[in-house]
Design an enzyme around this catalytic site. Sequence first.
Site, PDB file in Angstrom:
ATOM      1  CG  HIS A   1      10.264 -35.679 -25.518  1.00 13.20           C
ATOM      2  ND1 HIS A   1       9.479 -34.557 -25.394  1.00 13.20           N
ATOM      3  CD2 HIS A   1      11.293 -35.519 -24.656  1.00 13.20           C
ATOM      4  CE1 HIS A   1      10.012 -33.751 -24.496  1.00 13.20           C
ATOM      5  NE2 HIS A   1      11.107 -34.310 -24.021  1.00 13.20           N
TER       6      HIS A   1
ATOM      7  CG  HIS B   1      14.864 -37.628 -22.353  1.00 16.36           C
ATOM      8  ND1 HIS B   1      15.687 -36.635 -22.811  1.00 16.36           N
ATOM      9  CD2 HIS B   1      13.726 -37.003 -21.963  1.00 16.36           C
ATOM     10  CE1 HIS B   1      15.089 -35.458 -22.703  1.00 16.36           C
ATOM     11  NE2 HIS B   1      13.885 -35.655 -22.189  1.00 16.36           N
TER      12      HIS B   1
HETATM   13  P1  AMP Z   1      12.391 -32.214 -22.081  1.00 19.29           P
HETATM   14  O1  AMP Z   1      13.033 -31.294 -21.095  1.00 19.29           O
HETATM   15  O2  AMP Z   1      12.103 -33.564 -21.539  1.00 19.29           O
HETATM   16  O3  AMP Z   1      11.205 -31.534 -22.738  1.00 19.29           O
HETATM   17  O4  AMP Z   1      13.492 -32.497 -23.166  1.00 19.29           O
HETATM   18  C1  AMP Z   1      13.636 -31.808 -24.355  1.00 19.29           C
HETATM   19  C2  AMP Z   1      14.970 -32.244 -24.898  1.00 19.29           C
HETATM   20  O5  AMP Z   1      15.039 -31.808 -26.229  1.00 19.29           O
HETATM   21  C3  AMP Z   1      16.182 -31.681 -24.167  1.00 19.29           C
HETATM   22  O6  AMP Z   1      16.955 -32.745 -23.666  1.00 19.29           O
HETATM   23  C4  AMP Z   1      16.912 -30.887 -25.247  1.00 19.29           C
HETATM   24  O7  AMP Z   1      18.312 -31.030 -25.147  1.00 19.29           O
HETATM   25  C5  AMP Z   1      16.367 -31.490 -26.522  1.00 19.29           C
HETATM   26  N1  AMP Z   1      16.329 -30.631 -27.682  1.00 19.29           N
HETATM   27  C6  AMP Z   1      15.946 -29.349 -27.752  1.00 19.29           C
HETATM   28  N2  AMP Z   1      16.007 -28.904 -29.032  1.00 19.29           N
HETATM   29  C7  AMP Z   1      16.441 -29.955 -29.773  1.00 19.29           C
HETATM   30  C8  AMP Z   1      16.703 -30.142 -31.166  1.00 19.29           C
HETATM   31  N3  AMP Z   1      16.547 -29.149 -32.051  1.00 19.29           N
HETATM   32  N4  AMP Z   1      17.137 -31.350 -31.580  1.00 19.29           N
HETATM   33  C9  AMP Z   1      17.307 -32.353 -30.689  1.00 19.29           C
HETATM   34  N5  AMP Z   1      17.070 -32.236 -29.381  1.00 19.29           N
HETATM   35  C10 AMP Z   1      16.646 -31.057 -28.922  1.00 19.29           C
END
Ligand code: AMP
Length: 141
Positions: A102, A104
């Site tokens: 993903h 951001h």
């Molecule tokens: P990463 O650390 O780059 O893997 O980012 C994962 C992101 O997913 C984090 O910024 C979390 O805040 C976000 N996240 C986790 N669970 C959810 C969810 N159910 N819906 C939306 N975002 C989420």
Amino acid sequence: MTYDDSNVFAKILREELPCYKVYEDDETFAFLDIMPRADGHTLVIPKNPAINIFDVSPEVLCTTIRTVQRLTPAIRDAVEADGVLIQQFNDAAAGQTVFHVHFHIIPRWDGVALKPHAGDMGDPDVLAANAEKIRTVLEAA
Ligand code: AMP
């Protein structure tokens, strides 16, 4: 490491978990980060399963970054940001917490510090309002 389809983003894609959706096409999906580092913090994911940059095909990566490029100006305009940070984490050591690749998209304002990565849960009313604002700008584009 193999792709684990019990990760939260796979569940969101299968509609087993709710999300604040802002965009979808045949290959990609975008929704608000539930622990936003800033208003309008959005995640863009491919629908194809892939863990991260080491695992994703060039074709899927291209469609995903194309969606990032398409959404970024709409998100900036929706929340009236001064700039936008694009971030992407690979493996736990780099801060990756969800193992479905993903990007951001994080709006920034002059002089405003970022909140911590995966910190506090966002206010549901604010998340819903920001998702609505982004969808409105996208629909008008
Ligand atoms: P990463 O650390 O780059 O893997 O980012 C994962 C992101 O997913 C984090 O910024 C979390 O805040 C976000 N996240 C986790 N669970 C959810 C969810 N159910 N819906 C939306 N975002 C989420």
